[in-house]
Write a protein that holds these residues in place. Structure first.
Motif, PDB file in Angstrom:
ATOM      1  N   LEU A 144      -1.958   3.730  -8.276  1.00 20.81           N
ATOM      2  CA  LEU A 144      -2.304   3.665  -6.859  1.00 20.81           C
ATOM      3  C   LEU A 144      -3.366   2.600  -6.593  1.00 20.81           C
ATOM      4  O   LEU A 144      -3.214   1.764  -5.696  1.00 20.81           O
ATOM      5  N   LEU A 145      -4.427   2.608  -7.372  1.00 18.23           N
ATOM      6  CA  LEU A 145      -5.498   1.642  -7.153  1.00 18.23           C
ATOM      7  C   LEU A 145      -5.047   0.210  -7.429  1.00 18.23           C
ATOM      8  O   LEU A 145      -5.488  -0.717  -6.751  1.00 18.23           O
ATOM      9  N   ALA A 182       0.832  -1.211   0.000  1.00 17.77           N
ATOM     10  CA  ALA A 182       0.000   0.000   0.000  1.00 17.77           C
ATOM     11  C   ALA A 182       0.865   1.260   0.000  1.00 17.77           C
ATOM     12  O   ALA A 182       0.593   2.206  -0.746  1.00 17.77           O
ATOM     13  N   LEU A 230      -3.316  -0.852  -4.347  1.00 17.09           N
ATOM     14  CA  LEU A 230      -4.269  -1.082  -3.264  1.00 17.09           C
ATOM     15  C   LEU A 230      -5.024  -2.391  -3.453  1.00 17.09           C
ATOM     16  O   LEU A 230      -5.324  -3.090  -2.480  1.00 17.09           O
ATOM     17  N   VAL A 285     -12.793  -1.772  -3.966  1.00 17.92           N
ATOM     18  CA  VAL A 285     -11.656  -1.055  -4.569  1.00 17.92           C
ATOM     19  C   VAL A 285     -11.601  -1.316  -6.070  1.00 17.92           C
ATOM     20  O   VAL A 285     -11.354  -0.404  -6.864  1.00 17.92           O
ATOM     21  N   ARG A 338     -12.065   1.487  -8.924  1.00 16.10           N
ATOM     22  CA  ARG A 338     -11.043   1.656  -9.967  1.00 16.10           C
ATOM     23  C   ARG A 338     -11.683   1.646 -11.347  1.00 16.10           C
ATOM     24  O   ARG A 338     -11.394   2.486 -12.189  1.00 16.10           O
ATOM     25  N   ALA A 394      -2.611  -5.032  -2.325  1.00 14.52           N
ATOM     26  CA  ALA A 394      -2.536  -5.071  -0.860  1.00 14.52           C
ATOM     27  C   ALA A 394      -3.758  -5.780  -0.281  1.00 14.52           C
ATOM     28  O   ALA A 394      -3.646  -6.571   0.657  1.00 14.52           O
ATOM     29  N   GLY A 395      -4.909  -5.510  -0.842  1.00 18.00           N
ATOM     30  CA  GLY A 395      -6.125  -6.170  -0.382  1.00 18.00           C
ATOM     31  C   GLY A 395      -6.092  -7.670  -0.619  1.00 18.00           C
ATOM     32  O   GLY A 395      -6.530  -8.456   0.224  1.00 18.00           O
ATOM     33  N   GLY A 429       2.431   1.734  -3.283  1.00 18.58           N
ATOM     34  CA  GLY A 429       1.430   2.255  -4.210  1.00 18.58           C
ATOM     35  C   GLY A 429       1.301   3.765  -4.114  1.00 18.58           C
ATOM     36  O   GLY A 429       1.220   4.453  -5.138  1.00 18.58           O
TER      37      GLY A 429
END
Length: 87
Positions: free
Chosen positions: A37-38, A13, A41, A64, A68, A44-45, A16
């Motif tokens: 960035l997304l 994250a 993320l 997310v 996106r 990371a999720g 990112g």
């Protein structure tokens, strides 16, 4: 969740955020920076889901991904070049 996966998700994250900022500063492309960035993320999720598969975690990742898709579609709409009829 194991501390290793928790740390890995946090690291991804943060990377990112850094990658998105670098993309924004270097290329001055908000769409691309936000996409970077997304993507991080989402990664990371998914790492967090590997540690503990819960409905809430799955819903968070799905949210997310949906954000996106919607944001990229909306921001990409102003980049489309209208075509002249009959050309």
């Amino acid at each position: 969740m194991s501390p290793l996966l928790e740390d890995a998700a946090l690291l991804v994250a943060v990377l990112g955020l850094v990658s998105g900022l670098i993309t924004l500063v270097r290329l001055r492309d908000v769409l691309l920076a936000f996409g970077v960035l997304l993507d991080f993320l989402i990664a990371a999720g998914l790492i967090r889901l590997a540690g503990e598969l819960t409905f809430r975690g799955l819903l968070g990742v799905a949210l997310v991904i949906a954000v996106r898709k919607l944001v990229m579609h909306a921001l990409g709409a102003d980049r489309r070049v209208p075509t002249a009829a009959g050309s």
